[in-house]
Every structure is written in structure tokens, then in C-alpha cells.
Design a protein around this motif. Structure first.
Motif, PDB file in Angstrom:
ATOM      1  N   LEU A   1       0.827  -1.205   0.000  1.00  0.00           N
ATOM      2  CA  LEU A   1       0.000   0.000   0.000  1.00  0.00           C
ATOM      3  C   LEU A   1       0.863   1.258   0.000  1.00  0.00           C
ATOM      4  CD1 LEU A   1      -2.821  -0.975   2.527  1.00  0.00           C
ATOM      5  CD2 LEU A   1      -3.056  -0.616   0.067  1.00  0.00           C
ATOM      6  N   THR A   2       1.955   1.219   0.767  1.00  0.00           N
ATOM      7  CA  THR A   2       2.871   2.363   0.781  1.00  0.00           C
ATOM      8  C   THR A   2       3.489   2.567  -0.590  1.00  0.00           C
ATOM      9  OG1 THR A   2       3.374   1.853   3.099  1.00  0.00           O
ATOM     10  CG2 THR A   2       4.837   3.378   1.981  1.00  0.00           C
ATOM     11  N   ALA A   3       3.888   1.470  -1.223  1.00  0.00           N
ATOM     12  CA  ALA A   3       4.443   1.558  -2.576  1.00  0.00           C
ATOM     13  C   ALA A   3       3.430   2.157  -3.534  1.00  0.00           C
ATOM     14  CB  ALA A   3       4.881   0.171  -3.057  1.00  0.00           C
ATOM     15  N   ALA A   4       2.168   1.754  -3.407  1.00  0.00           N
ATOM     16  CA  ALA A   4       1.123   2.297  -4.274  1.00  0.00           C
ATOM     17  C   ALA A   4       0.970   3.799  -4.070  1.00  0.00           C
ATOM     18  CB  ALA A   4      -0.203   1.586  -4.001  1.00  0.00           C
ATOM     19  N   GLY A   5       1.110   4.251  -2.822  1.00  0.00           N
ATOM     20  CA  GLY A   5       1.015   5.685  -2.549  1.00  0.00           C
ATOM     21  C   GLY A   5       2.123   6.472  -3.218  1.00  0.00           C
ATOM     22  N   TYR A   6       3.355   5.976  -3.122  1.00  0.00           N
ATOM     23  CA  TYR A   6       4.476   6.667  -3.769  1.00  0.00           C
ATOM     24  C   TYR A   6       4.335   6.631  -5.287  1.00  0.00           C
ATOM     25  CZ  TYR A   6       6.875   6.627   0.748  1.00  0.00           C
ATOM     26  OH  TYR A   6       7.222   6.810   2.057  1.00  0.00           O
ATOM     27  N   ALA A   7       3.878   5.502  -5.824  1.00  0.00           N
ATOM     28  CA  ALA A   7       3.685   5.391  -7.269  1.00  0.00           C
ATOM     29  C   ALA A   7       2.617   6.369  -7.746  1.00  0.00           C
ATOM     30  CB  ALA A   7       3.307   3.956  -7.636  1.00  0.00           C
ATOM     31  N   ALA A   8       1.543   6.508  -6.963  1.00  0.00           N
ATOM     32  CA  ALA A   8       0.489   7.448  -7.336  1.00  0.00           C
ATOM     33  C   ALA A   8       1.017   8.881  -7.348  1.00  0.00           C
ATOM     34  CB  ALA A   8      -0.687   7.321  -6.370  1.00  0.00           C
ATOM     35  N   LEU A   9       1.858   9.223  -6.389  1.00  0.00           N
ATOM     36  CA  LEU A   9       2.454  10.556  -6.367  1.00  0.00           C
ATOM     37  C   LEU A   9       3.343  10.777  -7.594  1.00  0.00           C
ATOM     38  CD1 LEU A   9       3.406  10.985  -2.604  1.00  0.00           C
ATOM     39  CD2 LEU A   9       1.894  12.483  -3.917  1.00  0.00           C
ATOM     40  N   ALA A  10       4.092   9.749  -7.984  1.00  0.00           N
ATOM     41  CA  ALA A  10       4.963   9.876  -9.152  1.00  0.00           C
ATOM     42  C   ALA A  10       4.142  10.090 -10.420  1.00  0.00           C
ATOM     43  CB  ALA A  10       5.844   8.638  -9.285  1.00  0.00           C
ATOM     44  N   VAL A  11       3.038   9.352 -10.550  1.00  0.00           N
ATOM     45  CA  VAL A  11       2.191   9.469 -11.745  1.00  0.00           C
ATOM     46  C   VAL A  11       1.482  10.814 -11.784  1.00  0.00           C
ATOM     47  CG1 VAL A  11       0.171   8.531 -12.906  1.00  0.00           C
ATOM     48  CG2 VAL A  11       1.905   6.983 -11.965  1.00  0.00           C
ATOM     49  N   ALA A  12       1.070  11.306 -10.595  1.00  0.00           N
ATOM     50  CA  ALA A  12       0.301  12.553 -10.519  1.00  0.00           C
ATOM     51  C   ALA A  12       1.179  13.749 -10.187  1.00  0.00           C
ATOM     52  CB  ALA A  12      -0.804  12.407  -9.476  1.00  0.00           C
ATOM     53  N   ALA A  13       2.428  13.717 -10.608  1.00  0.00           N
ATOM     54  CA  ALA A  13       3.375  14.770 -10.241  1.00  0.00           C
ATOM     55  C   ALA A  13       2.896  16.158 -10.641  1.00  0.00           C
ATOM     56  CB  ALA A  13       4.733  14.487 -10.880  1.00  0.00           C
TER      57      ALA A  13
ATOM     58  N   ALA B   1       9.400   6.954  -7.769  1.00  0.00           N
ATOM     59  CA  ALA B   1       9.283   5.603  -8.315  1.00  0.00           C
ATOM     60  C   ALA B   1      10.242   4.653  -7.618  1.00  0.00           C
ATOM     61  CB  ALA B   1       9.552   5.627  -9.822  1.00  0.00           C
ATOM     62  N   ALA B   2      11.456   5.119  -7.331  1.00  0.00           N
ATOM     63  CA  ALA B   2      12.427   4.291  -6.626  1.00  0.00           C
ATOM     64  C   ALA B   2      11.957   3.989  -5.203  1.00  0.00           C
ATOM     65  CB  ALA B   2      13.780   4.990  -6.591  1.00  0.00           C
ATOM     66  N   MET B   3      11.301   4.943  -4.557  1.00  0.00           N
ATOM     67  CA  MET B   3      10.749   4.719  -3.226  1.00  0.00           C
ATOM     68  C   MET B   3       9.691   3.624  -3.264  1.00  0.00           C
ATOM     69  SD  MET B   3      10.662   8.779  -2.357  1.00  0.00           S
ATOM     70  CE  MET B   3       9.579   8.762  -0.943  1.00  0.00           C
ATOM     71  N   ALA B   4       8.876   3.618  -4.304  1.00  0.00           N
ATOM     72  CA  ALA B   4       7.867   2.572  -4.451  1.00  0.00           C
ATOM     73  C   ALA B   4       8.516   1.209  -4.656  1.00  0.00           C
ATOM     74  CB  ALA B   4       6.944   2.909  -5.629  1.00  0.00           C
ATOM     75  N   VAL B   5       9.561   1.166  -5.477  1.00  0.00           N
ATOM     76  CA  VAL B   5      10.266  -0.092  -5.731  1.00  0.00           C
ATOM     77  C   VAL B   5      10.890  -0.628  -4.439  1.00  0.00           C
ATOM     78  CG1 VAL B   5      12.214  -1.142  -6.939  1.00  0.00           C
ATOM     79  CG2 VAL B   5      10.672   0.405  -8.168  1.00  0.00           C
ATOM     80  N   ALA B   6      11.476   0.269  -3.645  1.00  0.00           N
ATOM     81  CA  ALA B   6      12.089  -0.155  -2.383  1.00  0.00           C
ATOM     82  C   ALA B   6      11.061  -0.816  -1.474  1.00  0.00           C
ATOM     83  CB  ALA B   6      12.725   1.044  -1.683  1.00  0.00           C
ATOM     84  N   CYS B   7       9.842  -0.278  -1.428  1.00  0.00           N
ATOM     85  CA  CYS B   7       8.797  -0.860  -0.593  1.00  0.00           C
ATOM     86  C   CYS B   7       8.375  -2.238  -1.112  1.00  0.00           C
ATOM     87  CB  CYS B   7       7.592   0.073  -0.549  1.00  0.00           C
ATOM     88  SG  CYS B   7       7.861   1.587   0.397  1.00  0.00           S
ATOM     89  N   VAL B   8       8.301  -2.380  -2.431  1.00  0.00           N
ATOM     90  CA  VAL B   8       7.921  -3.671  -3.007  1.00  0.00           C
ATOM     91  C   VAL B   8       8.970  -4.738  -2.684  1.00  0.00           C
ATOM     92  CG1 VAL B   8       7.531  -4.917  -5.169  1.00  0.00           C
ATOM     93  CG2 VAL B   8       6.530  -2.649  -4.841  1.00  0.00           C
ATOM     94  N   VAL B   9      10.240  -4.385  -2.831  1.00  0.00           N
ATOM     95  CA  VAL B   9      11.302  -5.343  -2.525  1.00  0.00           C
ATOM     96  C   VAL B   9      11.299  -5.676  -1.038  1.00  0.00           C
ATOM     97  CG1 VAL B   9      13.785  -5.754  -2.584  1.00  0.00           C
ATOM     98  CG2 VAL B   9      12.685  -4.524  -4.468  1.00  0.00           C
ATOM     99  N   ALA B  10      11.076  -4.672  -0.192  1.00  0.00           N
ATOM    100  CA  ALA B  10      10.994  -4.922   1.251  1.00  0.00           C
ATOM    101  C   ALA B  10       9.859  -5.885   1.570  1.00  0.00           C
ATOM    102  CB  ALA B  10      10.808  -3.603   2.001  1.00  0.00           C
ATOM    103  N   ALA B  11       8.726  -5.727   0.888  1.00  0.00           N
ATOM    104  CA  ALA B  11       7.601  -6.642   1.104  1.00  0.00           C
ATOM    105  C   ALA B  11       7.974  -8.071   0.748  1.00  0.00           C
ATOM    106  CB  ALA B  11       6.397  -6.192   0.272  1.00  0.00           C
TER     107      ALA B  11
END
Length: 379
Positions: A81-93, A166-176
Motif C-alpha cells: 500500500l505504501t508503494a502504491a502511494g508513492y507510485a500514485a504521487l509519481a504518476v500525478a506529479a 518511483a524508486a521509493m515505491a520499488v524499495a517498498c515492493v522489494v521490502a515486502a
């Protein structure tokens, strides 16, 4: 088993460092993003304030939810969910400011309990004898994450302002993916008799220790420039303050890890008192560097002792919420320390940390040494 060859610990460590990384990247990432899209850094500051406030408000309730569903399963969902939040911010910059403020709520809500959840998993990852050493090594690695996060943002920003998010989102996915699905129990089943109920007041000394760490550290980390200017030094000398603080913190944690057992936190709080008093006085470069070194050297061991003793008191089904509360209290201390630097004379700001350390020490003075933890940890 030695910690150096403990594969489960290093998997846990990789996961928790990746989960922490976005939080250290967020301030600069938000600022660079909004500066590029609006021409001003102010919206970035608003996003960071909303993000931090949401984390603090939601940390304990979400931590309680983790306790209900199980920290291993719950952490994976929260990280995604955290990754999705960061990804949404990146898309809606390029979205309007209200949209960005609304989107930053998602990583704030889901990210507030990550630290508490990972700390709960650590109790099931290493046995009691290795726990103080494991926490100390983790404190050393955290220093690298704190330094590396902003540097990584500056590097990734060269490829585009949304790339750090986007990198912040990736970091969360890998952590998961690194969250263990079935944490080891070391052949030990913890019964209610092993963790007897305790009065809520028993937690207060350790929460006060966590608050003191945030309060006193912030007066140094936020004020390196005025501290060196008070000595008549140029602005370029300010990084020396942070370098000494970080180096002393790493050294203190390394020594604590080498000893492999908890010490008397009252001695560490005494170091905070002495260091804070010397820092408040204008004793030149020797006084400044010595006080920072003492405070930094006591920080890692005090954090480890606080964490170990909280684990002794917290029921197993309340640990995620309890550790989330501890991290939130520490963050509150950091915020209040930062505020004191901004509104009070420089000599007065450290004395609030001294006062908090003295109060925490007074709370612990009646406790027997065995309860405080001067020997190797056993639950």
C-alpha cells in the motif's frame, strides 16, 4: 549462532533498511518534485508535514491492526500500500496541490507502523541472547540509510523529478518480498506466564528514554550551523558537527554490539545529562566536540537498551502497537527539539533534553539492576 552468519537476521535487516529508505528520501524528493512543477519548495514542505503528521497519528492504530492479523502478513500488505502511494504521487506529479496532499495520505497512513512491525518480527528472528547485538548493528546500518537516502534522491533526480518517488515505491515492493512469511520461533513458545501483565506506568520510563533521544539529538542535528557560528567558525564547518555525531553514534553502537549485552541505561542517561550541559555552555571547540561525542556515543546503546526492555514488558500480541508508540514518541521528541532550536536561545535548547534525561533516570532509579537489564537478555 553468530549474528554475522545469521541468514534470517540479514534478510530481516535488508527488508527493514529498504522499508526505511523511502522515509529518508521523502523530504528531498517532495521538495524537488514540487519545485520542478510549481517553482516553489513550499508545497514540498506541506507534503512532508502532512506525511509525518499522518504517520504519527496512524502509527499506533495501524500497529494494533498488525498485531491482530500478524506482523508478517500485515507488513507485506502495508508495504505494498505504501508503494502504491508513492507510485500514485509519481504518476500525478503535475496534479494540483490538493490532489498531491490527498495522495500523500496513503503512504503516511500505511507507513506509520512499518518500524513497529519490523521490530516485532526481530523478536522472532533472533534469540534473546543475540537481541542487544542485533539492535546495535541495526542502529549502525540506520546511520548509513539516513545519509544515503538524500544522496540517492539527488542522484536519481538527474533522470527526472518523479524518478525518486518511483524508486521509493520499488524499495517498498522489494521490502515486502523480504518479509518472512513464517518467522522462526527458536523452538520457544511464549506463554502468558512468560510475559505477565504489567501496569501501564511500567512503560513510561522507556517511553521517556525514547523521547529524550529524539529531543536531544534534534537540538544537534537541526542546529549545526548556529553551533559553529557561535564559535566564530564559517558555515563550511557545520558538517563537522554532524560527522562527529554520526561517527560517535556508530562507534557507540559498535562497542555495544561487541559486548553483546544490555547495560545500565541510567549511566547512558547520565551521559546525556553531562553532554547536554556542556553543549549548552559555550566552551569552544573542545567543549562542542566532546559534548557531541558523548551524546552520540550514548545514543545507540540507549536506543538498544530501551528497545530490549520494552520487549520484556510488552505482551506478544501488543508488540507492533507498543513499538509503534515508542517510535512515535521519539519522533515527537525530535519535533519538539527542532521547535526549541527555532524559538529559544541556542544555549537553552539542549537543557530541555537534559531535563528529559534526568526525569527518565529518576523514573529508573528505583528499579533493581536486574529489571533494568545489566546482564544478557532473557525474556
Amino acid at each position: 549462532m553468530s549474528l554475522l552468519t545469521h541468514r534470517a537476521y540479514w534478510r530481516w535487516s535488508a527488508g527493514v533498511q529498504l522499508a526505511r529508505l523511502p522515509g529518508t528520501m521523502a523530504p528531498l524528493a517532495f521538495t524537488l518534485l514540487t519545485t520542478a512543477t510549481t517553482g516553489s519548495y513550499r508545497l514540498g514542505g506541506v507534503l512532508m508535514s502532512v506525511y509525518v503528521a499522518t504517520e504519527m497519528v496512524c502509527a499506533v492504530p495501524v500497529g494494533r491492526l498488525l498485531d491482530r492479523v500478524g506482523p508478517a502478513r500485515g507488513l507485506s500488505a502495508l508495504l505494498l500500500l505504501t508503494a502504491a502511494g508513492y507510485a500514485a504521487l509519481a504518476v500525478a506529479a503535475d496534479a494540483p496541490a490538493p490532489v498531491l496532499v490527498a495522495l500523500v495520505l496513503l503512504p503516511g497512513i500505511s507507513g506509520g507502523a512499518l518500524a513497529g512491525g519490523f521490530r516485532t518480527l526481530l523478536a522472532d528472528t533472533v534469540d534473546d541472547a543475540l537481541l542487544p547485538r542485533a539492535i546495535s548493528v541495526d542502529a549502525m546500518l540506520l546511520e548509513g540509510v539516513l545519509i544515503g537516502g538524500p544522496a540517492l534522491v539527488a542522484l536519481l533526480d538527474l533522470a527526472g523529478t518523479a524518478v525518486p518517488l518511483a524508486a521509493m515505491a520499488v524499495a517498498c515492493v522489494v521490502a515486502a518480498a523480504l518479509v518472512p512469511r513464517r518467522p522462526a520461533s527458536h523452538g520457544r513458545v511464549e506463554s502468558a506466564a512468560e510475559v505477565p501483565p504489567v501496569r501501564p506506568g511500567a512503560y513510561l520510563p522507556w517511553l521517556c528514554c525514547a523521547f529524550t533521544v529524539g529531543l536531544l539529538l534534534s537540538t544537534i542535528e537541526v542546529a549545526p550551523l548556529p553551533l559553529v557560528q557561535r564559535l566564530g567558525a564559517p558555515e563550511t564547518a557545520a558538517p563537522v558537527v554532524i560527522a562527529v555525531l554520526s561517527g560517535a553514534s556508530i562507534a557507540g553502537s559498535a562497542l555495544y554490539a561487541w559486548r553483546g549485552r544490555t547495560g545500565d541505561p541510567r549511566l547512558l542517561l547520565g551521559g546525556f545529562v553531562v553532554g547536554g550541559v556542556v553543549l549548552a555552555w559555550d566552551l569552544g571547540w573542545p567543549g562542542l566536540l566532546a559534548s557531541i561525542a558523548v551524546i552520540g556515543g550514548c545514543t545507540g546503546p540507549l536506543v538498544a537498551a530501551t528497545s530490549v526492555n520494552l520487549q520484556r514488558l510488552l505482551p506478544k500480541d501488543r508488540r507492533s502497537a507498543g513499538f509503534s508508540l515508542s517510535f512515535t514518541v521519539q519522533a515527537c521528541g525530535f519535533g519538539l527539539g527542532s521547535l526549541s532550536v527555532g524559538v529559544l536561545p541556542l544555549w537553552l535548547a539542549p537543557l530541555f533534553g537534559v531535563f528529559a534525561a534526568a526525569i527518565a533516570g529518576a523514573m529508573l532509579v528505583r528499579k533493581p539492576a536486574r529489571a533494568i537489564g545489566t546482564v544478557s537478555v532473557t525474556s
